[in-house]
Design a protein around this motif. Sequence first.
Motif, mmCIF file in Angstrom:
data_model
loop_
_atom_site.group_PDB
_atom_site.id
_atom_site.type_symbol
_atom_site.label_atom_id
_atom_site.label_comp_id
_atom_site.label_asym_id
_atom_site.label_seq_id
_atom_site.Cartn_x
_atom_site.Cartn_y
_atom_site.Cartn_z
ATOM 1 N N TRP A 40 41.306 46.176 45.925
ATOM 2 C CA TRP A 40 40.247 46.837 45.167
ATOM 3 C C TRP A 40 40.414 48.348 45.248
ATOM 4 N N ALA A 41 40.625 48.869 46.454
ATOM 5 C CA ALA A 41 40.796 50.309 46.640
ATOM 6 C C ALA A 41 42.049 50.802 45.916
ATOM 7 N N LEU A 42 43.099 49.997 45.925
ATOM 8 C CA LEU A 42 44.340 50.353 45.249
ATOM 9 C C LEU A 42 44.097 50.519 43.753
ATOM 10 N N ASN A 43 43.387 49.585 43.140
ATOM 11 C CA ASN A 43 43.081 49.685 41.709
ATOM 12 C C ASN A 43 42.225 50.906 41.408
ATOM 13 N N THR B 48 39.845 43.877 36.801
ATOM 14 C CA THR B 48 38.522 43.268 36.919
ATOM 15 C C THR B 48 38.371 42.440 38.180
ATOM 16 N N GLY B 49 39.456 42.144 38.859
ATOM 17 C CA GLY B 49 39.379 41.431 40.134
ATOM 18 C C GLY B 49 39.210 39.940 39.967
ATOM 19 N N HIS B 50 39.130 39.261 41.100
ATOM 20 C CA HIS B 50 38.921 37.820 41.141
ATOM 21 C C HIS B 50 38.339 37.469 42.493
ATOM 22 N N ALA B 51 38.136 36.211 42.749
ATOM 23 C CA ALA B 51 37.459 35.775 43.976
ATOM 24 C C ALA B 51 38.264 36.091 45.231
#
Length: 95
Positions: free
Chosen positions: A34-37, A24-27
């Motif tokens: 992001w691309a890796l996920n 879900t990511g973070h700040a």
Amino acid sequence: MATLSDRLNINSQIEHLQAKYVGTGHADFTKFEWALNIHRDSYASYVGHHNMVSYFGVVENESIGRVKYEFVQRMLLPCGLPPKAQDQSEDEEEK
């Protein structure tokens, strides 16, 4: 109109989800992370759905086992090596 307590509650819920689920990511999420996920999630989905693996096998003229093996191998470094952090590159230039 949302009150201050509603906003704090929503923020705490978002923080809880981000701590619970890795994707879900973070700040402080970088574009590379992001691309890796996204790539890893895609490959995991392809391997988990037999019809998708069959489709890729037909398209690439490879066996299903070979396609699954290739996808699992690509999950290790789907976007290549991570870029150097700016802090590290500045330290190396000074030396």
